[in-house]
Design a protein around this motif. Structure first.
Motif, mmCIF file in Angstrom:
data_model
loop_
_atom_site.group_PDB
_atom_site.id
_atom_site.type_symbol
_atom_site.label_atom_id
_atom_site.label_comp_id
_atom_site.label_asym_id
_atom_site.label_seq_id
_atom_site.Cartn_x
_atom_site.Cartn_y
_atom_site.Cartn_z
ATOM 1 N N ARG A 2 -8.625 -39.774 -14.481
ATOM 2 C CA ARG A 2 -9.986 -40.152 -14.441
ATOM 3 C C ARG A 2 -10.809 -38.897 -13.703
ATOM 4 N NH1 ARG A 2 -10.682 -44.686 -12.226
ATOM 5 N NH2 ARG A 2 -10.555 -46.042 -14.022
ATOM 6 N N ASP A 3 -10.557 -38.654 -12.606
ATOM 7 C CA ASP A 3 -11.250 -37.552 -11.915
ATOM 8 C C ASP A 3 -11.172 -36.133 -12.680
ATOM 9 O OD1 ASP A 3 -12.053 -39.255 -9.934
ATOM 10 O OD2 ASP A 3 -10.413 -38.734 -8.524
ATOM 11 N N TYR A 4 -10.054 -36.123 -13.050
ATOM 12 C CA TYR A 4 -9.651 -34.680 -13.885
ATOM 13 C C TYR A 4 -10.465 -34.542 -15.198
ATOM 14 C CZ TYR A 4 -6.895 -30.722 -15.338
ATOM 15 O OH TYR A 4 -6.392 -29.414 -15.658
ATOM 16 N N VAL A 5 -10.682 -35.621 -15.765
ATOM 17 C CA VAL A 5 -11.432 -35.505 -17.024
ATOM 18 C C VAL A 5 -13.045 -35.643 -16.738
ATOM 19 C CG1 VAL A 5 -11.974 -36.869 -19.008
ATOM 20 C CG2 VAL A 5 -9.772 -36.811 -18.147
ATOM 21 N N VAL A 6 -13.335 -36.446 -15.819
ATOM 22 C CA VAL A 6 -14.708 -36.590 -15.472
ATOM 23 C C VAL A 6 -15.246 -35.405 -14.752
ATOM 24 C CG1 VAL A 6 -16.457 -37.423 -13.694
ATOM 25 C CG2 VAL A 6 -14.959 -39.016 -15.161
ATOM 26 N N GLU A 7 -14.585 -34.449 -14.184
ATOM 27 C CA GLU A 7 -15.029 -33.274 -13.643
ATOM 28 C C GLU A 7 -14.911 -31.992 -14.392
ATOM 29 O OE1 GLU A 7 -12.847 -32.919 -9.898
ATOM 30 O OE2 GLU A 7 -13.499 -34.708 -9.024
ATOM 31 N N GLY A 8 -14.838 -32.268 -15.645
ATOM 32 C CA GLY A 8 -14.893 -31.208 -16.849
ATOM 33 C C GLY A 8 -13.634 -30.326 -16.774
ATOM 34 N N ASN A 9 -12.565 -30.545 -16.488
ATOM 35 C CA ASN A 9 -11.315 -29.840 -16.555
ATOM 36 C C ASN A 9 -10.727 -29.662 -17.935
ATOM 37 O OD1 ASN A 9 -10.732 -28.897 -13.751
ATOM 38 N ND2 ASN A 9 -11.115 -31.361 -13.350
ATOM 39 N N ILE A 10 -11.140 -30.457 -18.791
ATOM 40 C CA ILE A 10 -10.857 -30.287 -20.183
ATOM 41 C C ILE A 10 -12.118 -30.601 -20.953
ATOM 42 C CG2 ILE A 10 -9.432 -31.458 -22.156
ATOM 43 C CD1 ILE A 10 -7.913 -32.916 -19.780
ATOM 44 N N PRO A 11 -12.388 -29.618 -21.643
ATOM 45 C CA PRO A 11 -13.571 -29.359 -22.562
ATOM 46 C C PRO A 11 -13.856 -30.436 -23.319
ATOM 47 C CG PRO A 11 -12.406 -27.200 -22.654
ATOM 48 C CD PRO A 11 -11.471 -28.529 -22.141
ATOM 49 N N GLU A 12 -15.016 -30.957 -23.508
ATOM 50 C CA GLU A 12 -15.450 -32.049 -24.681
ATOM 51 C C GLU A 12 -14.748 -31.596 -25.794
ATOM 52 O OE1 GLU A 12 -19.766 -33.104 -24.573
ATOM 53 O OE2 GLU A 12 -19.557 -33.775 -22.507
ATOM 54 N N GLY A 13 -14.305 -32.641 -26.551
ATOM 55 C CA GLY A 13 -13.650 -32.584 -27.736
ATOM 56 C C GLY A 13 -12.341 -31.876 -27.730
ATOM 57 N N ALA A 14 -11.774 -31.584 -26.867
ATOM 58 C CA ALA A 14 -10.351 -30.962 -26.583
ATOM 59 C C ALA A 14 -9.489 -31.996 -26.612
ATOM 60 C CB ALA A 14 -10.516 -29.996 -25.381
ATOM 61 N N ARG A 15 -8.263 -31.500 -26.945
ATOM 62 C CA ARG A 15 -7.192 -32.246 -26.922
ATOM 63 C C ARG A 15 -6.772 -32.316 -25.230
ATOM 64 N NH1 ARG A 15 -4.121 -32.351 -31.906
ATOM 65 N NH2 ARG A 15 -2.265 -33.658 -30.673
ATOM 66 N N VAL A 16 -6.115 -33.569 -25.093
ATOM 67 C CA VAL A 16 -5.599 -33.607 -23.911
ATOM 68 C C VAL A 16 -4.074 -33.246 -23.577
ATOM 69 C CG1 VAL A 16 -4.789 -35.584 -22.118
ATOM 70 C CG2 VAL A 16 -6.889 -35.959 -23.317
ATOM 71 N N PRO A 17 -4.028 -32.253 -22.769
ATOM 72 C CA PRO A 17 -2.723 -31.568 -22.905
ATOM 73 C C PRO A 17 -1.785 -32.268 -22.158
ATOM 74 C CG PRO A 17 -4.205 -30.524 -21.199
ATOM 75 C CD PRO A 17 -4.795 -31.612 -21.765
ATOM 76 N N GLU A 18 -0.979 -33.192 -22.855
ATOM 77 C CA GLU A 18 -0.106 -34.225 -22.202
ATOM 78 C C GLU A 18 0.960 -33.472 -21.241
ATOM 79 O OE1 GLU A 18 1.136 -37.540 -24.611
ATOM 80 O OE2 GLU A 18 -0.502 -37.684 -25.432
ATOM 81 N N ARG A 19 1.488 -32.519 -21.960
ATOM 82 C CA ARG A 19 2.688 -31.755 -21.374
ATOM 83 C C ARG A 19 2.184 -31.122 -19.856
ATOM 84 N NH1 ARG A 19 6.573 -28.151 -24.871
ATOM 85 N NH2 ARG A 19 6.843 -29.815 -25.848
ATOM 86 N N GLN A 20 1.216 -30.404 -20.016
ATOM 87 C CA GLN A 20 0.918 -29.839 -18.829
ATOM 88 C C GLN A 20 0.331 -30.779 -17.751
ATOM 89 O OE1 GLN A 20 -2.700 -27.488 -19.620
ATOM 90 N NE2 GLN A 20 -3.167 -27.367 -17.434
ATOM 91 N N LEU A 21 -0.185 -32.075 -18.116
ATOM 92 C CA LEU A 21 -0.670 -32.994 -17.133
ATOM 93 C C LEU A 21 0.518 -33.366 -16.531
ATOM 94 C CD1 LEU A 21 -3.536 -34.525 -19.010
ATOM 95 C CD2 LEU A 21 -3.832 -33.005 -16.835
ATOM 96 N N CYS A 22 1.744 -33.559 -17.165
ATOM 97 C CA CYS A 22 2.644 -34.448 -16.837
ATOM 98 C C CYS A 22 3.474 -33.295 -15.717
ATOM 99 C CB CYS A 22 3.967 -34.649 -17.927
ATOM 100 S SG CYS A 22 3.472 -36.112 -19.060
#
Length: 245
Positions: free
Chosen positions: A36-56
């Motif tokens: 949640r912090d990672y998304v809220v703090e803007g580390n993934i651009p709005e409208g962009a796909r969530v990089p599941e492999r990278q996050l794992c």
């Protein structure tokens, strides 16, 4: 922006050797908090796909617990789940922001009025402690810590209103604007961060005096000012946003 994500391949919290529901619940909670912090703090651009492999890889976990956390964030309104295509960060337009912030302004205004009727001295003291904690983060330019304390203050005021319907409605809308509420502090045409800190001083003062109408008005205007900053920041060039604090 400051991130709470650990280094690549470092597990968030290794499970106990014998497993157990408590360890699994704790791990799930920590994954959810940091994602949640990672998304809220803007580390993934709005409208962009969530990089599941990278996050794992960053979390040191498999895709199953990550996807469970993504489901929670989708329920909160931070992301959108795409059928058979993963997830993406929810993108809000100007009209969306105007409507959401107006609703939040109304909810927080009502919460402040009700809280003044029911809040205890101990609860005021707890909010006061959060306020000074937030101020310390402000002085150290720690946006992550500041925002966490800030959200706890607003949530505490809502909780002390002692109205479950209001609390549920607030939680539903709060998740949808949490990310933009964070980024609004970076609006360049105004010193929004300092402005918000001054507004919180007024909020605390009115709460101490249990000045219901005054607190209600201050909270409504506080959200209106945040709305203006959020819309302003939305219109700013993406490359102008600060990369870190």
């Amino acid at each position: 922006m400051k991130s709470t994500i650990p280094g690549t391949g470092v597990p968030i919290a290794p499970p106990a050797a014998n497993g157990g529901d408590r360890q699994e619940a704790s791990l799930h909670g920590e994954i959810l908090l940091r994602l949640r912090d990672y998304v809220v703090e803007g580390n993934i651009p709005e409208g962009a796909r969530v990089p599941e492999r990278q996050l794992c890889e960053m979390f040191g976990i498999s895709r199953t617990p990550l996807r469970e956390a993504l489901k929670v964030l989708a329920a909160e309104g931070l992301i959108e789940l795409l059928p058979n295509r993963g997830a993406r960060v929810r993108q809000l337009g100007q009209r969306d922001l105007e409507e959401l912030f107006d609703v939040m302004a109304g909810l927080e205004s009502l919460a402040g009025r009700l809280a003044c009727e029911t809040i205890t001295d101990a609860e005021i003291a707890a909010i006061e402690q959060l306020h000074y904690e937030m101020y310390g983060h402000y002085l150290h330019r720690d946006m992550h810590g500041y925002f966490q304390a800030n959200q706890r203050i607003h949530e505490s005021i809502v909780a002390t209103a002692r109205n479950e319907t209001l609390k549920m409605a607030y939680a539903n809308f709060a998740g949808r604007i949490r990310r933009v509420r964070y980024s609004a502090n970076f609006a360049r045409k105004r010193q929004r961060w300092a402005e918000a800190m001054r507004e919180h001083e007024a909020i605390l003062d009115a709460l101490r005096r249990r000045a219901a109408s005054e607190l209600s008005d201050i909270l409504f205007q506080h959200l209106r000012n945040k709305r203006a900053a959020a819309i302003e920041h939305l219109a700013e060039p993406e490359e102008g946003a600060p990369a870190s604090l």
